[in-house]
Design a protein around this motif. Structure first.
Motif, PDB file in Angstrom:
ATOM      1  N   ASP A 183       0.828  -1.201   0.000  1.00 34.44           N
ATOM      2  CA  ASP A 183       0.000   0.000   0.000  1.00 34.44           C
ATOM      3  C   ASP A 183       0.867   1.258   0.000  1.00 34.44           C
ATOM      4  O   ASP A 183       2.105   1.196  -0.075  1.00 34.44           O
ATOM      5  CB  ASP A 183      -0.980  -0.006   1.177  1.00 34.44           C
ATOM      6  N   SER A 184       0.227   2.397   0.093  1.00 34.62           N
ATOM      7  CA  SER A 184       0.931   3.681  -0.017  1.00 34.62           C
ATOM      8  C   SER A 184       1.864   3.942   1.155  1.00 34.62           C
ATOM      9  O   SER A 184       2.752   4.791   1.067  1.00 34.62           O
ATOM     10  CB  SER A 184      -0.083   4.822  -0.144  1.00 34.62           C
ATOM     11  N   ASN A 185       1.679   3.231   2.270  1.00 34.08           N
ATOM     12  CA  ASN A 185       2.592   3.347   3.401  1.00 34.08           C
ATOM     13  C   ASN A 185       3.810   2.447   3.250  1.00 34.08           C
ATOM     14  O   ASN A 185       4.715   2.477   4.082  1.00 34.08           O
ATOM     15  CB  ASN A 185       1.877   2.995   4.708  1.00 34.08           C
ATOM     16  N   GLY A 186       3.795   1.611   2.228  1.00 37.41           N
ATOM     17  CA  GLY A 186       4.874   0.658   2.067  1.00 37.41           C
ATOM     18  C   GLY A 186       4.642  -0.626   2.825  1.00 37.41           C
ATOM     19  O   GLY A 186       5.569  -1.413   3.028  1.00 37.41           O
ATOM     20  N   TRP A 187       3.405  -0.885   3.260  1.00 34.14           N
ATOM     21  CA  TRP A 187       3.078  -2.083   4.037  1.00 34.14           C
ATOM     22  C   TRP A 187       2.469  -3.133   3.126  1.00 34.14           C
ATOM     23  O   TRP A 187       1.594  -2.833   2.305  1.00 34.14           O
ATOM     24  CB  TRP A 187       2.102  -1.759   5.160  1.00 34.14           C
ATOM     25  N   ASN A 188       2.889  -4.375   3.282  1.00 36.42           N
ATOM     26  CA  ASN A 188       2.277  -5.490   2.577  1.00 36.42           C
ATOM     27  C   ASN A 188       1.671  -6.452   3.599  1.00 36.42           C
ATOM     28  O   ASN A 188       1.583  -6.146   4.792  1.00 36.42           O
ATOM     29  CB  ASN A 188       3.294  -6.185   1.669  1.00 36.42           C
ATOM     30  N   GLY A 189       1.264  -7.627   3.113  1.00 38.68           N
ATOM     31  CA  GLY A 189       0.632  -8.572   4.025  1.00 38.68           C
ATOM     32  C   GLY A 189       1.525  -8.987   5.173  1.00 38.68           C
ATOM     33  O   GLY A 189       1.058  -9.186   6.299  1.00 38.68           O
ATOM     34  N   LEU A 190       2.821  -9.111   4.919  1.00 38.92           N
ATOM     35  CA  LEU A 190       3.752  -9.463   5.989  1.00 38.92           C
ATOM     36  C   LEU A 190       3.773  -8.398   7.080  1.00 38.92           C
ATOM     37  O   LEU A 190       3.802  -8.715   8.279  1.00 38.92           O
ATOM     38  CB  LEU A 190       5.158  -9.643   5.414  1.00 38.92           C
ATOM     39  N   THR A 191       3.752  -7.146   6.671  1.00 37.77           N
ATOM     40  CA  THR A 191       3.775  -6.062   7.659  1.00 37.77           C
ATOM     41  C   THR A 191       2.538  -6.110   8.540  1.00 37.77           C
ATOM     42  O   THR A 191       2.629  -6.027   9.773  1.00 37.77           O
ATOM     43  CB  THR A 191       3.859  -4.707   6.949  1.00 37.77           C
ATOM     44  N   ARG A 216      11.199  -1.587   2.401  1.00 35.36           N
ATOM     45  CA  ARG A 216      11.102  -0.594   3.483  1.00 35.36           C
ATOM     46  C   ARG A 216       9.904   0.323   3.254  1.00 35.36           C
ATOM     47  O   ARG A 216       9.667   0.784   2.137  1.00 35.36           O
ATOM     48  CB  ARG A 216      12.382   0.229   3.552  1.00 35.36           C
ATOM     49  N   ASP A 217       9.175   0.593   4.333  1.00 36.50           N
ATOM     50  CA  ASP A 217       8.017   1.481   4.223  1.00 36.50           C
ATOM     51  C   ASP A 217       8.461   2.927   4.336  1.00 36.50           C
ATOM     52  O   ASP A 217       9.662   3.241   4.310  1.00 36.50           O
ATOM     53  CB  ASP A 217       6.971   1.130   5.283  1.00 36.50           C
TER      54      ASP A 217
END
Length: 573
Positions: A183-191, A216-217
């Protein structure tokens, strides 16, 4: 579907919500059939009275999709109904025109039935919603994820990962949904999974299906860094997959560490002959800021290596990829920094010893101090300032609690504090040397210089500051393991002494009580070969430990006390 029903009045909506809360299936079915085509509405905040205002921000479909919804201001529905009844109600609501992707007004307080099914992990309901037109590739800007919404482009896959709904993730993947989306924060499912559910099976599945563990987010934090803290086994898996995917024989960009490009050619990747403790010590002077679970993330200056040191992930530090990075860092700039700091610190120790041993009031080093002496004193003061700046920077970067958890760091601070009298003497010496009227500042001379306390303070400062040499010795591969071993032995001795002191002071009290009755008699006390004070008894028992025992002295005691003393002596020894 043709809209052959009629819109529900506010009173009918309230009655429907109460029927859901009571689990009245017949009344719920009647409402759904009667208002076919008009079921897409949210309960407004002012529909219920103040006492009943806990069942709002939901649609009729949400009430039956997630009946146990009981978070915040939302109460549970259909608490005692069977699974078959709920499946039947969901299908009936969909047949009567309920839209699983019904739009909302305020995405902070509205949810969709699709998201509810994903969050609850109800795969059967989700498949049913899809058959009736639910979309799976939606984002938070299109649907309401309520408290789960972190960004405008959070997806259903993110929501499933956050709540460890592995079956939902598999289904989304089968339906073509991108489970690796960032996403726009740099977060994926792992995050999301590492920040919330931390489910190991979900994390393994996401890694196996290509979720980037090292992206990296916007805060400079990667899922790998989260895993170092809360899931070290998963962090090890991430490293293994990274090594398998890219190998270590080519130029490799490790953005997940410091954002530098490291050339790993020619690096020995077998760390088996080196101590993992020595690896840990290599970066112990550069530990990170606090990085705890939850929403708070570390600063951009916190690296993965620093987190491994903070959380004592020794196994990760000896992984081939990490070992290669450590070797490159040492070869590129670590060795140069190490020897520079070592030489500067040795020069500081020499200057400190020189300043402490020179009497400022003799050898023409008073008002008419030589230029060379003043230069040495000035260099000493500058080196002290430099050391304080280094220690302060480490305190800020590590945090005061973690910094003082190291005995050697505490020794550094204590030693620098003990230098305060010497620093004052140096300043007075410089003032007397460069003042236009030396007699005007003659009263500032350190009168304590010749006092015994001065030698004691200086000796203590030298001891504590020399302990820092152990830190320097712990870094090279040749001496590091030996220093670690010595530290372990010292800690074992301290633990043993702490346990033994409990027994020792107990026996001191025992013998003191036995001897105190004898010492009360003046005639017996003069002929008694044992001390009568608590301190004397303590020293006596220490002498016994070293074999200094006069067993015949026990016969000078009265009969019963002599027998008891001998018995306790045998137990003590």
């Amino acid at each position: 579907m043709a809209q052959h029903g009629r819109p529900a009045s506010e009173q009918e909506k309230v009655a429907f919500a109460k029927a859901c809360a009571a689990g009245d299936v017949a009344a719920v079915k009647s409402f759904l059939k009667e208002h076919t085509g008009h079921l897409n509405f949210f309960y407004a905040n002012d529909v219920f009275s103040e006492e009943e205002r806990n069942k709002w921000c939901v649609t009729p479909l949400i009430m039956v999709v997630r009946p146990t919804f009981s978070i915040g201001h939302l109460g549970p529905f259909f608490c005692e109904n069977t699974r078959e009844e709920m499946i039947e109600l969901v299908e009936l609501a969909l047949e009567c025109g309920a839209d699983p992707d019904y739009k909302f007004v305020d995405f902070h307080t509205r949810n969709t039935a699709t998201f509810m099914a994903v969050y609850q992990g109800d795969l059967e309901i989700l498949k049913m919603l899809v058959r009736y037109g639910a979309k799976l590739d939606v984002k938070a800007a299109d649907n309401g994820f309520e408290w789960m919404k972190r960004t405008e482009d959070m997806t259903l896959a993110h929501a499933a990962a956050a709540n460890a709904r592995l079956s939902i993730l598999r289904y989304l993947h089968e339906q073509g949904v991108d489970v690796t989306y960032t996403d726009s924060n740099g977060w994926n499912g792992l995050t999301y999974c590492l920040k919330l559910s931390k489910d190991v099976n979900t994390l393994r599945w996401l890694i196996a299906h290509g979720c980037d563990a090292f992206h990296r987010d916007v805060y400079g934090v990667s899922p790998f860094m989260w895993a170092i803290e809360c899931a070290p086994d998963i962090a090890e898996l991430m490293l293994a997959r990274k090594t398998t995917q890219h190998g270590l024989s080519t130029h490799f960009t490790l953005e997940e560490f410091e954002g530098y490009s490291y050339d790993l050619k020619g690096i020995d990747l077998d760390p088996s002959s080196n101590s993992d403790e020595a690896c840990l010590m290599l970066f112990s002077a550069h530990s990170p800021n606090d990085f705890s679970s939850g929403e708070r993330a570390p600063t951009r200056h916190t690296s993965a290596l620093q987190l491994m040191v903070k959380h004592h992930r020794k196994k990760l530090l000896t992984q081939p990829l990490i070992w290669a990075v450590l070797q490159v860092r040492w070869n590129v700039f670590g060795r140069r920094m190490y020897y520079t700091d070592l030489l500067l610190y040795c020069a500081f120790l020499f200057l400190m010893f020189y300043v402490m041993r020179v009497d400022p009031d003799v050898d023409n080093r008073g008002p008419s101090a030589s230029l060379g002496h003043c230069a040495i004193v000035s260099c000493f003061l500058l080196s002290v300032v430099r050391l304080w700046m280094v220690e302060y920077r480490e305190m800020r970067s590590m945090g005061y609690r973690m910094y003082f958890s190291s005995v050697l760091n505490a020794c550094d601070v204590v030693g620098l504090l003990l230098l305060a009298p010497t620093i004052l003497s140096c300043l007075v010496t410089l003032l007397r040397s460069f003042a236009s009227d030396p007699d005007a500042v003659s009263d500032l001379a350190p009168v304590w210089w010749h006092a015994p306390i001065a030698s004691c303070v200086n000796a203590a400062a030298i001891f504590f500051l020399w302990m820092k040499m152990l830190q320097f010795a712990s870094i090279p591969r040749g001496t590091g393991p030996m220093v670690i071993m010595m530290q372990g032995m010292a800690m074992d001795v301290i633990r043993f002494a702490s346990i033994f002191s409990l027994v020792y002071f107990g026996f001191v009290c025992v013998f003191y009580m036995l001897l105190s009755s004898v010492c009360a008699d003046d005639e017996l006390r003069d002929a008694l070969p044992f001390p009568c004070t608590l301190g004397g008894v303590s020293l006596l028992l220490l002498r016994w430990l070293f074999g200094i025992v006069e067993y015949e002295d026990f016969y000078a005691l009265p009969g019963l006390i002599s027998a008891l003393s001998q018995a306790f002596f045998i137990i003590y020894m």
